[in-house]
Design an enzyme around this catalytic site. Structure first.
Site, PDB file in Angstrom:
ATOM      1  N   HIS A   1     -42.414  56.847  -8.964  1.00 54.70           N
ATOM      2  CA  HIS A   1     -41.502  55.689  -8.995  1.00 54.70           C
ATOM      3  C   HIS A   1     -40.291  55.884  -8.073  1.00 54.70           C
ATOM      4  O   HIS A   1     -39.311  55.138  -8.196  1.00 54.70           O
ATOM      5  CB  HIS A   1     -41.001  55.427 -10.419  1.00 54.70           C
TER       6      HIS A   1
ATOM      7  N   HIS B   1     -48.867  53.900 -15.193  1.00 51.35           N
ATOM      8  CA  HIS B   1     -47.960  53.003 -14.475  1.00 51.35           C
ATOM      9  C   HIS B   1     -48.243  52.981 -12.970  1.00 51.35           C
ATOM     10  O   HIS B   1     -48.568  54.014 -12.385  1.00 51.35           O
ATOM     11  CB  HIS B   1     -46.510  53.435 -14.724  1.00 51.35           C
TER      12      HIS B   1
END
Ligand code: ZN
Length: 249
Positions: A100, A139
């Site tokens: 991320h 994710h």
């Protein structure tokens, strides 16, 4: 198969689930004694700057403890990647995670994009032309996708509502994507049935490891490495990592 590990990865550098006490130890317990361990060096600012803008590096530097461990994690990914292009598979037992982290910002327990820093260094050192990233974390790795969008390094994140379709997506990708110098895997274990995603079994991680090994053997002389991303249920995380590593080895 080499395991890349630094004792400082066990330090609790902040209060998020990726930095939780006992998380790395749960994995260590399963891998110690079974594989050779290699200790990495911290990534340099020059290493980070291949991926991140200066202002982002400086923003992390303000949190000294986080910065030190995050540089060690990025350095761990570099070491894993170097071992892979040298001809041996490797797994980076590292934290904080990285997928991320974009060039100029980060979220989701990530600071620097470990796998991107590693691949950018291999490219700069003329050790690879391109790469395929498989990210099987629960994710989507927006950071990795942002870093490499429009480049020779392809990012793939399977996502499906059932186990069979999830594995099929990986098989299909490996059957169609054939042009890469190294296979890099963002290995997140938070999609396990007893973790946040509630989907995959421990044996599915062994299958994903094996599929990754076979794809690398077919397409890039077996050059493959993986680095740890998510995975938060300490009671199953260790055996899930071990199953994946056994498949990848
Ligand atoms: Zn995740």
């Amino acid at each position: 198969m080499k395991i890349i590990f630094h004792p400082r990865y066990t330090e609790v550098y902040t209060s998020d689930p990726a930095a939780g006490a006992g998380r790395i130890e749960a994995i260590l317990k399963e891998l110690e004694g079974a594989y050779d361990f290699v200790e990495p060096q911290a990534a340099s600012v020059d290493d980070l700057r291949r991926v991140h803008v200066q202002s982002h590096v400086e923003s992390i530097q303000r949190e000294k403890h986080v910065y030190e461990i995050a540089c060690l994690a990025a350095g761990g990914a570099i070491k894993a990647a170097q071992i892979a292009v040298g001809g041996e598979a490797s797994f980076g037992l590292i934290r904080p995670p990285g997928h991320h982290a974009s060039p100029d910002h980060c979220w989701g327990f990530c600071y620097f994009n470990n796998i991107a820093v590693a691949l950018a260094k291999l490219q700069d050192d003329k050790l690879i032309e391109n790469a395929l990233i498989l990210d099987f974390d629960l994710h989507f790795g927006d950071g990795s996708s942002n870093v490499f969008e429009g480049t020779e390094i392809k990012y793939f994140h399977p996502d499906a509502e059932n186990r069979g379709k999830f594995i099929d997506q990986i098989v299909n990708k490996f059957n169609t994507e054939k042009n890469y110098s190294v296979l890099a895997v963002s290995a997140g274990f938070d999609r396990h049935v007893e973790d946040w995603g509630g989907l995959l079994t421990t044996d599915d991680y062994r299958t994903i490891g094996r599929l990754s090994r076979e794809a690398a053997e077919r397409n890039c002389n077996g050059k493959r490495f993986a680095v740890l991303e998510g995975g938060y249920n300490h009671s199953v995380l260790g055996e899930n990592v071990r199953a994946f590593v056994e498949g990848l080895a």
